[in-house]
Write an enzyme that holds these catalytic residues in place. Sequence first.
Site, PDB file in Angstrom:
ATOM      1  N   ALA A 236       3.118  -0.745   4.912  1.00  0.00           N
ATOM      2  CA  ALA A 236       2.644  -0.822   6.297  1.00  0.00           C
ATOM      3  C   ALA A 236       2.149  -2.216   6.677  1.00  0.00           C
ATOM      4  CB  ALA A 236       1.542   0.210   6.522  1.00  0.00           C
TER       5      ALA A 236
ATOM      6  N   ARG B  13       5.049  11.030  -2.493  1.00  0.00           N
ATOM      7  CA  ARG B  13       4.796  10.678  -1.095  1.00  0.00           C
ATOM      8  C   ARG B  13       6.040  10.970  -0.246  1.00  0.00           C
ATOM      9  NH1 ARG B  13       4.737   4.459   1.193  1.00  0.00           N
ATOM     10  NH2 ARG B  13       4.063   5.002   3.297  1.00  0.00           N
TER      11      ARG B  13
ATOM     12  N   ASN C 279       8.219  -5.408  -0.764  1.00  0.00           N
ATOM     13  CA  ASN C 279       8.062  -4.228   0.079  1.00  0.00           C
ATOM     14  C   ASN C 279       6.586  -4.172   0.438  1.00  0.00           C
ATOM     15  OD1 ASN C 279       7.858  -1.814   1.380  1.00  0.00           O
ATOM     16  ND2 ASN C 279       9.017  -0.637  -0.131  1.00  0.00           N
TER      17      ASN C 279
ATOM     18  N   HIS D 159      12.705  -2.458   2.430  1.00  0.00           N
ATOM     19  CA  HIS D 159      12.136  -1.139   2.731  1.00  0.00           C
ATOM     20  C   HIS D 159      13.051  -0.074   2.145  1.00  0.00           C
ATOM     21  CE1 HIS D 159       9.320  -3.110   5.289  1.00  0.00           C
ATOM     22  NE2 HIS D 159      10.328  -3.789   5.809  1.00  0.00           N
TER      23      HIS D 159
ATOM     24  N   TYR E  39      11.168   8.990   1.178  1.00  0.00           N
ATOM     25  CA  TYR E  39      11.156   7.936   0.148  1.00  0.00           C
ATOM     26  C   TYR E  39      11.822   8.348  -1.163  1.00  0.00           C
ATOM     27  CZ  TYR E  39       7.869   5.780   3.375  1.00  0.00           C
ATOM     28  OH  TYR E  39       7.299   5.224   4.482  1.00  0.00           O
TER      29      TYR E  39
ATOM     30  N   ARG F  56      13.145   5.022  12.431  1.00  0.00           N
ATOM     31  CA  ARG F  56      11.876   5.753  12.388  1.00  0.00           C
ATOM     32  C   ARG F  56      11.015   5.407  13.612  1.00  0.00           C
ATOM     33  NH1 ARG F  56       9.285   5.114   6.646  1.00  0.00           N
ATOM     34  NH2 ARG F  56       8.014   6.830   7.474  1.00  0.00           N
TER      35      ARG F  56
ATOM     36  N   HIS G 207       4.113  -4.437   9.144  1.00  0.00           N
ATOM     37  CA  HIS G 207       4.005  -4.302  10.599  1.00  0.00           C
ATOM     38  C   HIS G 207       2.691  -4.859  11.152  1.00  0.00           C
ATOM     39  CE1 HIS G 207       7.275  -1.683   9.478  1.00  0.00           C
ATOM     40  NE2 HIS G 207       6.455  -0.839   8.883  1.00  0.00           N
TER      41      HIS G 207
ATOM     42  N   GLU H 272      12.720  -9.274   2.264  1.00  0.00           N
ATOM     43  CA  GLU H 272      11.917  -8.147   2.768  1.00  0.00           C
ATOM     44  C   GLU H 272      12.692  -6.864   2.499  1.00  0.00           C
ATOM     45  OE1 GLU H 272      11.056  -8.277   6.984  1.00  0.00           O
ATOM     46  OE2 GLU H 272      10.647  -6.123   7.018  1.00  0.00           O
TER      47      GLU H 272
ATOM     48  N   PRO I 281       0.797  -1.225   0.000  1.00  0.00           N
ATOM     49  CA  PRO I 281       0.000   0.000   0.000  1.00  0.00           C
ATOM     50  C   PRO I 281       0.832   1.279   0.000  1.00  0.00           C
ATOM     51  CG  PRO I 281      -0.113  -1.099   2.136  1.00  0.00           C
ATOM     52  CD  PRO I 281       0.547  -2.061   1.178  1.00  0.00           C
ATOM     53  N   ASN I 282       0.323   2.223  -0.756  1.00  0.00           N
ATOM     54  CA  ASN I 282       0.867   3.588  -0.851  1.00  0.00           C
ATOM     55  C   ASN I 282       2.146   3.700  -1.671  1.00  0.00           C
ATOM     56  OD1 ASN I 282      -1.216   4.813   0.787  1.00  0.00           O
ATOM     57  ND2 ASN I 282      -0.281   3.716   2.507  1.00  0.00           N
TER      58      ASN I 282
HETATM   59  C1  DQA Z   1       8.234   1.195   3.858  1.00  0.00           C
HETATM   60  C2  DQA Z   1       8.309   1.428   5.362  1.00  0.00           C
HETATM   61  C3  DQA Z   1       6.978   1.160   6.014  1.00  0.00           C
HETATM   62  O1  DQA Z   1       7.052   1.381   7.407  1.00  0.00           O
HETATM   63  C4  DQA Z   1       5.928   2.097   5.437  1.00  0.00           C
HETATM   64  O2  DQA Z   1       4.654   1.807   5.983  1.00  0.00           O
HETATM   65  C5  DQA Z   1       5.883   2.042   3.957  1.00  0.00           C
HETATM   66  C6  DQA Z   1       7.134   2.004   3.213  1.00  0.00           C
HETATM   67  C7  DQA Z   1       9.561   1.573   3.149  1.00  0.00           C
HETATM   68  O3  DQA Z   1       9.698   1.192   1.986  1.00  0.00           O
HETATM   69  O4  DQA Z   1      10.407   2.246   3.719  1.00  0.00           O
HETATM   70  O5  DQA Z   1       4.823   2.128   3.338  1.00  0.00           O
HETATM   71  O6  DQA Z   1       8.016  -0.188   3.623  1.00  0.00           O
END
Ligand code: DQA
Length: 158
Positions: free
Chosen positions: A87, A23, A84, A110, A28, A117, A90, A108, A15-16
């Site tokens: 969220a 964003r 990736n 990020h 990022y 963070r 978590h 995994e 997501p996102n």
């Molecule tokens: C993320 C880190 C996550 O905590 C966050 O919710 C994201 C992006 C990252 O790529 O740094 O959406 O996975």
Amino acid sequence: MSSATKKTVFVLNGPNLNLLGTREPAVYGAQTLGDVEKLCTQACERHGLALRFHQSNHEGALVDWIHEAGRLHAAGELAGVVLNAGAYTHTSIALHDAIKGTGITLIELHISNVHARESYRHHSYMAAAAKAVMCGFGVLGYGLAIDGLAQMLAQPAG
Ligand code: DQA
């Protein structure tokens, strides 16, 4: 190498991540998800691997792609998965179970250094099911993760 004989890398984004580029650029970066896909295409080409690149804001779609990767894994046609999960990292026991249930090799990933963070980003449900975890390299991490999968294929015991 023909695409029929190439092993496949799945790069899955949660997501996102479709908002990359606009964003929180201080966290990022300025590159878009399209830029990330190009970077992954180039990394796969370097290693003679095929790429499946996806993004979804929906947990179940990510589960379904992990299952699809699992079917390729069972057929000996998967190089691995770079996930990736955003969220969902978590929160998602469903994604953890999908990784464990398919036996795939998963990295995994990020973009940001989640450990530098908020504390709610420090726990990952993916990590215990992952072969490797990487964070903090920005979008360059995607190419590095694919390089890592290719090296693991070349040296399985390494
Ligand atoms: C993320 C880190 C996550 O905590 C966050 O919710 C994201 C992006 C990252 O790529 O740094 O959406 O996975």
